[in-house]
Write an enzyme that holds these catalytic residues in place. Structure first.
Site, PDB file in Angstrom:
ATOM      1  N   SER A  69     -57.228-105.208  -6.445  1.00 16.69           N
ATOM      2  CA  SER A  69     -55.959-104.294  -5.470  1.00 16.69           C
ATOM      3  C   SER A  69     -56.987-103.127  -6.053  1.00 16.69           C
ATOM      4  O   SER A  69     -58.110-102.823  -4.902  1.00 16.69           O
ATOM      5  CB  SER A  69     -55.050-104.597  -6.203  1.00 16.69           C
ATOM      6  OG  SER A  69     -54.364-105.454  -6.029  1.00 16.69           O
ATOM      7  N   LYS A 127     -30.069 -93.918   1.847  1.00 18.65           N
ATOM      8  CA  LYS A 127     -30.797 -93.179   1.003  1.00 18.65           C
ATOM      9  C   LYS A 127     -30.619 -94.026  -0.644  1.00 18.65           C
ATOM     10  O   LYS A 127     -29.616 -94.496  -0.460  1.00 18.65           O
ATOM     11  CB  LYS A 127     -29.851 -92.545   1.116  1.00 18.65           C
ATOM     12  CG  LYS A 127     -29.768 -91.012  -0.101  1.00 18.65           C
ATOM     13  CD  LYS A 127     -31.245 -90.025  -0.166  1.00 18.65           C
ATOM     14  CE  LYS A 127     -31.878 -89.290  -0.977  1.00 18.65           C
ATOM     15  NZ  LYS A 127     -33.097 -88.761  -0.493  1.00 18.65           N
TER      16      LYS A 127
END
Length: 326
Positions: free
Chosen positions: A124, A176
């Site tokens: 990764s 949000k």
């Protein structure tokens, strides 16, 4: 009675002197160790890199944004080291931290010949770091790859129902602070997260395709999140060669014109305060001098910082976790 009193007084005097000299010795030892640690750090006189040597740096453990490390690599750019060997042993970390490290190594490579050696793992974000080099070397049994991006978050909805807790909130818009873990993830929030992951994944794939010269068919084969052994990775163009640091130095000599026979010397990237080995050693010496040997041994063996690291990774991750989801 007078004789016994004199003996007791003398013993106390000797004990105080012994304690004084122990503490004095400990302070001197700490000062010496700290001085050596500062000199050996990137801030200390170029970390002993000279025009007659190759610099060796290590990228170990979780990768996160680290401005001190970037500054250390910039100092290496301007040092007199003839070349750089980068040893990587990392499962990755945050995408932002991996990108920052990739960019710093790319700038370093523009100034000095650079080669990567995969010691055990470059997965990764660790592999993002590796492809900054033009040549990657790994052992046959090293693990490389895990090309992918991850966004993980806990959801406590069922637990809160069990204990009878409800979290209420007022927010400016539906997305949000989503997801928040206290309520089921809405389709809109999941779609927004999916967009983030796909965008970062496309960036990762594009880097691999460009840096490793892959066609679309080969990229599809290697970019499904798996790791590969070094032996497999050669044929898949994830790495260039099997070997170790000796092979890396040989490549620098043959392909980059680096003078043969140069010594390879460690260049220390600036560690976080809690990871400073010389400070742990100093603390151990002090406690030994004060007779607290048991506590000293515990400090020497402490690995608390590494355990905390995994809990403090924020944002999108380019991280390989063999024990869980990757």
């Amino acid at each position: 009675m007078s004789l016994d009193s004199d003996v007791i007084v003398d013993r106390r005097r000797i004990r105080r002197k012994l304690t004084f000299w122990r503490v004095t010795a400990a302070v001197v030892a700490i000062a010496a160790i700290v001085a050596v640690g500062v000199i050996a750090s990137p801030a200390g006189r170029g970390s002993f890199t000279t025009s007659g040597s190759i610099a060796r740096i290590h990228i170990d453990g979780l990768i996160r944004s680290d401005n001190d490390r970037v500054e250390a690599l910039e100092r290496l750019e301007n040092s007199r080291a003839a070349a750089v060997v980068v040893h990587i042993n990392s499962p990755g970390g945050t995408t932002a931290g991996s990108e920052q490290l990739y960019d710093a190594l790319t700038r370093l490579k523009a100034k000095k010949p650079l080669v990567v050696v995969v010691d055990g793992l470059a997965a990764s974000g660790g592999y993002i770091t590796a492809i900054a080099a033009d040549h990657i070397i790994a052992q046959q049994t090293s693990l490389v790859g895990s090309i992918g991006v991850l966004f993980q978050f806990p959801n406590f909805t069922e637990l809160l129902k069990t204990v009878g807790v409800k979290v209420e909130e007022v927010k400016s818009s539906p997305l949000k602070a989503a997801p928040n873990g206290f309520e089921p993830t809405s389709p809109e929030a999941r779609a927004a997260l999916d967009s983030l992951v796909r965008d970062s994944y496309a960036w990762f794939r594009g880097m691999v395709k460009e840096r490793r010269g892959m066609d679309d068919a080969l990229l599809e084969k290697v970019a499904d999140g798996r790791v590969f052994t070094g032996h497999q990775a050669v044929d898949l163009k994830l790495i260039d060669e099997l070997g170790d640091e000796k092979a890396a130095v040989a490549w620098l000599v043959a392909q980059k014109g680096v003078k043969a026979g140069l010594p390879v010397r460690d260049y220390k990237l600036s560690p976080r305060f809690g990871d400073l080995t010389f400070l742990r050693t100093a603390a151990s010496i002090t406690l030994d001098a004060l007779g607290l040997n048991g506590i000293a041994r515990q400090i020497e063996q402490a690995g608390v910082v590494q355990a905390v690291d995994r809990l403090s990774l924020d944002g999108l991750l380019a991280l390989w976790q063999p024990a869980g989801t990757n």
